[in-house]
Scaffold this motif. Structure first.
Motif, PDB file in Angstrom:
ATOM      1  N   MET A   1      75.276 113.381  45.489  1.00 52.43           N
ATOM      2  CA  MET A   1      75.909 113.139  43.976  1.00 52.43           C
ATOM      3  C   MET A   1      77.367 113.136  44.336  1.00 52.43           C
ATOM      4  N   ARG A   2      78.097 112.196  43.768  1.00 55.96           N
ATOM      5  CA  ARG A   2      79.534 112.178  44.021  1.00 55.96           C
ATOM      6  C   ARG A   2      80.225 112.733  42.676  1.00 55.96           C
ATOM      7  N   THR A   3      81.313 113.398  43.241  1.00 56.90           N
ATOM      8  CA  THR A   3      82.363 114.060  42.405  1.00 56.90           C
ATOM      9  C   THR A   3      83.375 112.832  42.163  1.00 56.90           C
ATOM     10  N   TRP A   4      84.273 113.126  41.322  1.00 58.01           N
ATOM     11  CA  TRP A   4      85.460 112.300  41.097  1.00 58.01           C
ATOM     12  C   TRP A   4      86.179 112.043  42.435  1.00 58.01           C
ATOM     13  N   TYR A   5      86.527 112.903  43.149  1.00 61.37           N
ATOM     14  CA  TYR A   5      86.869 112.916  44.449  1.00 61.37           C
ATOM     15  C   TYR A   5      86.223 112.518  45.577  1.00 61.37           C
ATOM     16  N   GLY A   6      84.793 112.222  45.162  1.00 59.73           N
ATOM     17  CA  GLY A   6      83.949 111.947  46.252  1.00 59.73           C
ATOM     18  C   GLY A   6      83.037 112.595  46.823  1.00 59.73           C
ATOM     19  N   ALA A  21      89.632 116.016  50.115  1.00 66.60           N
ATOM     20  CA  ALA A  21      88.182 115.425  50.262  1.00 66.60           C
ATOM     21  C   ALA A  21      88.095 114.420  51.288  1.00 66.60           C
ATOM     22  N   ALA A  22      87.301 114.209  52.001  1.00 65.61           N
ATOM     23  CA  ALA A  22      87.229 113.071  53.035  1.00 65.61           C
ATOM     24  C   ALA A  22      86.328 112.159  52.360  1.00 65.61           C
ATOM     25  N   GLN A  23      86.676 110.648  52.519  1.00 65.46           N
ATOM     26  CA  GLN A  23      85.942 109.331  52.087  1.00 65.46           C
ATOM     27  C   GLN A  23      86.566 108.313  52.694  1.00 65.46           C
ATOM     28  N   VAL A  24      85.935 107.114  52.527  1.00 67.39           N
ATOM     29  CA  VAL A  24      85.962 106.241  53.321  1.00 67.39           C
ATOM     30  C   VAL A  24      85.961 104.955  53.000  1.00 67.39           C
ATOM     31  N   LEU A  25      87.023 104.010  53.448  1.00 64.39           N
ATOM     32  CA  LEU A  25      87.062 102.486  53.408  1.00 64.39           C
ATOM     33  C   LEU A  25      87.604 101.880  54.627  1.00 64.39           C
ATOM     34  N   PRO A  26      86.906 100.675  55.035  1.00 67.15           N
ATOM     35  CA  PRO A  26      87.044 100.384  56.248  1.00 67.15           C
ATOM     36  C   PRO A  26      88.568  99.573  56.090  1.00 67.15           C
ATOM     37  N   ALA A  27      89.289  99.683  57.022  1.00 62.39           N
ATOM     38  CA  ALA A  27      90.709  98.819  57.181  1.00 62.39           C
ATOM     39  C   ALA A  27      90.374  97.427  57.606  1.00 62.39           C
ATOM     40  N   ALA A  63      94.430 104.686  33.502  1.00 59.15           N
ATOM     41  CA  ALA A  63      94.258 106.168  33.524  1.00 59.15           C
ATOM     42  C   ALA A  63      93.066 106.332  34.860  1.00 59.15           C
ATOM     43  N   GLU A  64      92.307 105.356  34.737  1.00 59.94           N
ATOM     44  CA  GLU A  64      91.126 105.540  35.901  1.00 59.94           C
ATOM     45  C   GLU A  64      91.584 104.828  37.293  1.00 59.94           C
ATOM     46  N   MET A  65      92.846 104.239  37.219  1.00 63.55           N
ATOM     47  CA  MET A  65      93.186 103.700  38.533  1.00 63.55           C
ATOM     48  C   MET A  65      93.720 104.947  39.478  1.00 63.55           C
ATOM     49  N   PRO A  66      93.442 104.893  40.615  1.00 67.64           N
ATOM     50  CA  PRO A  66      93.656 106.001  41.706  1.00 67.64           C
ATOM     51  C   PRO A  66      95.091 105.591  42.017  1.00 67.64           C
ATOM     52  N   LYS A  67      95.874 106.578  41.805  1.00 66.07           N
ATOM     53  CA  LYS A  67      97.435 106.650  42.112  1.00 66.07           C
ATOM     54  C   LYS A  67      97.937 107.452  43.279  1.00 66.07           C
ATOM     55  N   GLU A 522      91.234 105.478  49.374  1.00 64.03           N
ATOM     56  CA  GLU A 522      90.769 104.115  49.695  1.00 64.03           C
ATOM     57  C   GLU A 522      89.217 104.208  48.965  1.00 64.03           C
ATOM     58  N   ALA A 523      88.471 105.197  49.151  1.00 67.18           N
ATOM     59  CA  ALA A 523      87.329 105.154  48.652  1.00 67.18           C
ATOM     60  C   ALA A 523      87.288 104.909  47.083  1.00 67.18           C
ATOM     61  N   ASP A 524      88.228 105.819  46.558  1.00 66.37           N
ATOM     62  CA  ASP A 524      88.331 105.868  45.177  1.00 66.37           C
ATOM     63  C   ASP A 524      88.890 104.592  44.568  1.00 66.37           C
ATOM     64  N   TRP A 525      89.476 103.846  45.414  1.00 66.39           N
ATOM     65  CA  TRP A 525      89.958 102.399  44.689  1.00 66.39           C
ATOM     66  C   TRP A 525      88.775 101.429  45.075  1.00 66.39           C
ATOM     67  N   ARG A 526      88.093 101.514  45.930  1.00 63.55           N
ATOM     68  CA  ARG A 526      86.769 100.663  46.270  1.00 63.55           C
ATOM     69  C   ARG A 526      85.837 101.161  44.939  1.00 63.55           C
ATOM     70  N   ASP A 527      85.558 102.350  44.533  1.00 66.03           N
ATOM     71  CA  ASP A 527      84.993 102.579  43.303  1.00 66.03           C
ATOM     72  C   ASP A 527      85.514 101.814  42.159  1.00 66.03           C
ATOM     73  N   PHE A 528      86.754 101.970  42.032  1.00 68.84           N
ATOM     74  CA  PHE A 528      87.568 101.455  40.710  1.00 68.84           C
ATOM     75  C   PHE A 528      87.256 100.011  40.753  1.00 68.84           C
ATOM     76  N   GLU A 529      87.604  99.322  42.047  1.00 70.69           N
ATOM     77  CA  GLU A 529      87.367  97.670  41.735  1.00 70.69           C
ATOM     78  C   GLU A 529      86.004  97.595  41.450  1.00 70.69           C
ATOM     79  N   ASN A 530      84.885  98.417  42.186  1.00 64.60           N
ATOM     80  CA  ASN A 530      83.830  98.081  41.791  1.00 64.60           C
ATOM     81  C   ASN A 530      83.332  97.924  40.380  1.00 64.60           C
ATOM     82  N   ARG A 531      83.823  98.894  39.492  1.00 61.49           N
ATOM     83  CA  ARG A 531      83.428  99.179  38.297  1.00 61.49           C
ATOM     84  C   ARG A 531      84.175  97.772  37.229  1.00 61.49           C
ATOM     85  N   TYR A 532      85.537  97.578  37.793  1.00 55.62           N
ATOM     86  CA  TYR A 532      86.214  96.814  36.918  1.00 55.62           C
ATOM     87  C   TYR A 532      85.952  95.421  37.246  1.00 55.62           C
TER      88      TYR A 532
END
Length: 535
Positions: A1-6, A21-27, A63-67, A522-532
Motif C-alpha cells: 500500500m502506498r502513502t502520499w509520500y509513497g 521517503a525513497a521512491q523512483v522515476l527513471p531519468a 493542490a495535488e501537484m507535487p511542489k 519524481e515518483a509523486d509527479w509520475r502518479d500525478f501525471e497518471n491521474r490527470y
C-alpha cells in the motif's frame, strides 16, 4: 500500500527519521516510454488549460501537484495571525488597542491594552488584530504606489513578534502541516536564534564596527571567546529542542504518523541587516559556525529585513564583503541572499541602488541563491549577470505573491520569464505565508494565472527547488539543472509503485537525504501525471 509520500521499502526505512521517503522515476527512459510520458504531459497540460479560468478547479489541480520544497520561508512570518493570537492568549499577554503591538503583560493589562484572550472569539477586536498582523483585508492603492503595501507588510512583524516568543515548536508544527497539505516535501526555513545574547556579547566585548580591513581580526576575536562558542551551542540546542518538540506535537512516534512528519525541515540562519555593522557581522559569523559544523539542522546563511531600510542601503556593499569573506574561509557553507527586492517608487531608493544589488550578491558575496531579484532590468549589464548566474547555477527564489503585495511587481513587470529564458534556475516560494495570507498552492496558481507557466515549466521549478536546496547529501541528477539523467548508481532503475529500486540505488538514497527527496518528487509527479492524463 502506498502513502502520499509513497511506499517505503524496508531497506531504506531509516530515511523516515529524516523526514524523507525513497521512491523512483527513471531519468533515462526508453524511447517508447519517453514518448508515453511526453504524451501524458501533453494531456495534463490540456487539462490545465481547461481549468485555468476556473479558480476553484485550478486550485484543486495545483493542490495535488507535487511542489518539491519551499526555499524562501521565514518561520516568524509563516504562521497565521489566528495562531499567534492563540499563543498570546495562552501566555497571558496583552495587545494595544491602537497599535496592536503585543506586550508580555502581566495581567491585568495596562491602560490602552486588552488581554490577548479578548481577540480569540470572533468580533471587531479579533478582526482588527488579524488585519494589523497580516495583509488580510488590505487593499493596495489603485495608483500603483508600492509604499503602502510595503509598509503595512513589514510593520506587521514588530506587532506580533512577542506573541511568537517561546512557540518555535508550535510554529514548526503548523508549517509542517501546511507543507504536507500543499504536497511539498521539504522546507528550508529562516530563524535567528540567540540574536539578543549575541548583541549583548558584542557590546560587552567592546567590538568596533568592522570595515574591509578588519573583518579577519573581528572574526578571530569573536570566535576565540568561549562565550561566543557557548552561544553557538545554545543556538543549536534550542533549534534541536524545537524540532523534537514539534515532532512530539505532531505525534510522529505514533504507529500511524501524520503526513506532516514526513516533511524534511532544515534551517538557514537569518542575519538582520538593518543594524550596525558589528551586529550584522557577528550574526553572519554565528550563522556560518552553525552551518559549517552542521549544528541544529542549519544548512545555510541568509540576510533579511527590508533591503530598502536606510542602514541596509548604506551598508549593502559592506554586507556583501562580509559574506564573501566568510565564504572564502568556509566555502562549504551555502549562502542565500535577499537581493534586488527593490523597485522604483520606494522611499529612499535611488536609481543607483537598483543597479548593483544582485550583481554584488553574486559577484562579491558568492551567493548560491538569491531571493526576489525583481530589479534585474535596472542592474548593470543584466545580460552578463544572468549569464554568470546560469554558469554558476545561482537559483532565484521567486515569491510571486509577496513581490506583488510588497513591491507591486507582477505580470510583465516581473523578470521571471527573463530568468527562465536565459537559463537561470528558479524556484517558487512563499516568503511569509502567514503575513501574506497565502500558501505555496497560491504561489503556483499565481505562476499559472499571472505568469502563464506551463505544466512542464512548473515541474522544472519544482525540481529546481530540491536541486538547489541546501539539504545535505549528493543530488540525484547527474548534472545540476539538467533533469534528463540520474546520477550513478540509479541510472538503470525504473519507476514502480510496488517494487524497490536496485540495491545500489537504495544504498545511495539512504545515504543522501537530498537525493531521496528528489527521488520522491519524481515518483509523486509520475502518479500525478497518471491521474490527470486520464481526465
Amino acid at each position: 500500500m502506498r502513502t502520499w509520500y509513497g511506499g517505503r521499502w524496508p531497506a531504506v526505512a531509516a530515511l523516515t527519521a529524516l523526514g524523507v521517503a525513497a521512491q523512483v522515476l527513471p531519468a533515462a527512459a526508453a524511447p517508447a516510454e519517453q514518448s508515453l510520458r511526453d504524451g501524458q504531459q501533453g494531456r495534463v497540460q490540456a487539462y490545465l488549460e481547461r481549468v485555468t479560468d476556473s479558480p476553484d478547479e485550478l486550485r484543486r489541480f495545483l493542490a495535488e501537484m507535487p511542489k518539491g520544497g519551499d526555499l524562501h520561508h521565514h518561520l516568524g512570518g509563516a504562521v497565521r495571525a489566528e495562531s499567534l493570537i492563540g499563543y498570546a492568549a495562552h501566555d497571558g499577554k496583552c495587545i494595544s488597542t491602537t497599535t496592536y503591538v503585543v506586550t508580555p503583560g502581566p495581567l491585568p493589562c495596562a491602560a490602552g491594552q486588552r488581554p490577548a484572550r479578548d481577540a480569540v472569539p470572533s468580533g471587531p477586536f479579533r478582526r482588527d488584530v488579524v488585519r494589523a498582523w497580516s495583509m488580510a483585508g488590505f487593499v493596495l492603492p489603485p495608483d500603483g504606489d508600492p509604499q503602502p503595501g510595503h509598509d503595512h507588510f513589514f510593520d506587521a512583524f514588530g506587532k506580533f513578534q512577542e506573541a511568537a516568543t517561546g512557540h518555535d515548536a508550535d510554529m514548526l508544527a503548523e508549517v509542517s502541516r501546511a507543507a504536507a497539505n500543499e504536497h511539498s516535501g521539504y522546507l528550508e526555513t529562516l530563524v535567528t536564534p540567540q540574536a539578543g545574547p549575541l548583541g549583548r556579547l558584542v557590546d560587552g566585548m567592546h567590538l568596533k564596527d568592522p570595515d574591509d580591513g578588519t573583518l579577519a581580526a573581528f572574526r578571530s576575536t569573536l570566535t576565540a571567546d568561549p562565550r561566543f562558542q557557548a552561544l553557538v551551542r545554545q543556538a543549536a540546542d534550542d533549534t534541536d529542542r524545537a524540532v523534537r518538540d514539534h515532532r512530539e506535537l505532531l505525534g510522529c512516534e505514533a504507529r500511524t504518523a501524520p503526513r506532516a512528519c514526513a516533511v524534511a525541515i532544515r534551517f538557514d540562519y537569518q542575519v538582520l541587516r538593518a543594524q550596525d555593522p558589528r551586529y550584522v557581522f557577528a550574526q553572519q559569523i554565528l550563522g556560518f559556525e552553525l552551518a559549517r559544523r552542521h549544528l541544529g539542522g542549519f544548512v545555510g546563511v541568509n540576510m533579511v529585513q527590508p533591503e530598502d531600510a536606510p542602514v541596509a542601503l548604506r551598508d549593502y556593499t559592506l554586507h556583501m564583503k562580509m559574506a564573501g569573506f566568510l565564504k572564502s574561509r568556509s566555502p562549504q557553507v551555502r549562502v542565500s541572499l535577499h537581493a534586488g527586492e527593490l523597485t522604483e517608487g520606494l522611499k529612499g531608493v535611488a536609481d543607483r541602488d537598483l543597479s548593483f544589488h544582485i550583481n554584488e550578491a553574486v559577484r562579491v558575496a558568492g551567493a548560491d541563491r538569491i531571493g526576489h531579484g525583481v530589479d534585474l532590468a535596472h542592474e548593470r549589464d543584466p545580460d552578463a549577470l544572468t549569464a554568470l548566474m546560469r554558469r554558476r547555477h545561482v537559483l532565484v527564489e521567486a515569491p510571486l505573491i509577496s513581490n506583488a503585495q510588497i513591491l507591486r511587481v507582477s505580470g510583465d513587470r516581473h523578470p521571471l520569464h527573463t530568468y527562465l529564458d536565459r537559463g537561470v534556475p528558479v524556484a517558487l516560494a512563499t516568503d511569509d505565508p502567514g503575513v501574506s495570507r497565502t500558501d505555496l498552492i497560491s504561489a503556483f496558481q499565481q505562476a499559472v494565472t499571472d505568469q502563464e507557466l506551463s505544466v512542464a515549466q512548473l515541474r522544472t521549478l519544482a525540481r529546481a527547488s530540491l536541486d538547489h536546496a541546501f539539504v545535505e547529501g549528493r543530488g540525484l541528477w547527474r548534472e545540476q539543472d539538467r533533469y534528463d539523467t540520474y546520477a550513478e548508481p540509479c541510472t538503470q532503475d525504473t519507476p514502480d509503485a510496488h517494487r524497490a529500486p536496485s540495491r545500489s540505488c537504495r544504498t545511495f538514497l539512504a545515504a543522501s537525504p537530498k537525493a531521496s527527496l528528489q527521488w520522491n518528487l519524481e515518483a509523486d509527479w509520475r502518479d500525478f501525471e497518471n491521474r490527470y492524463a486520464r481526465r
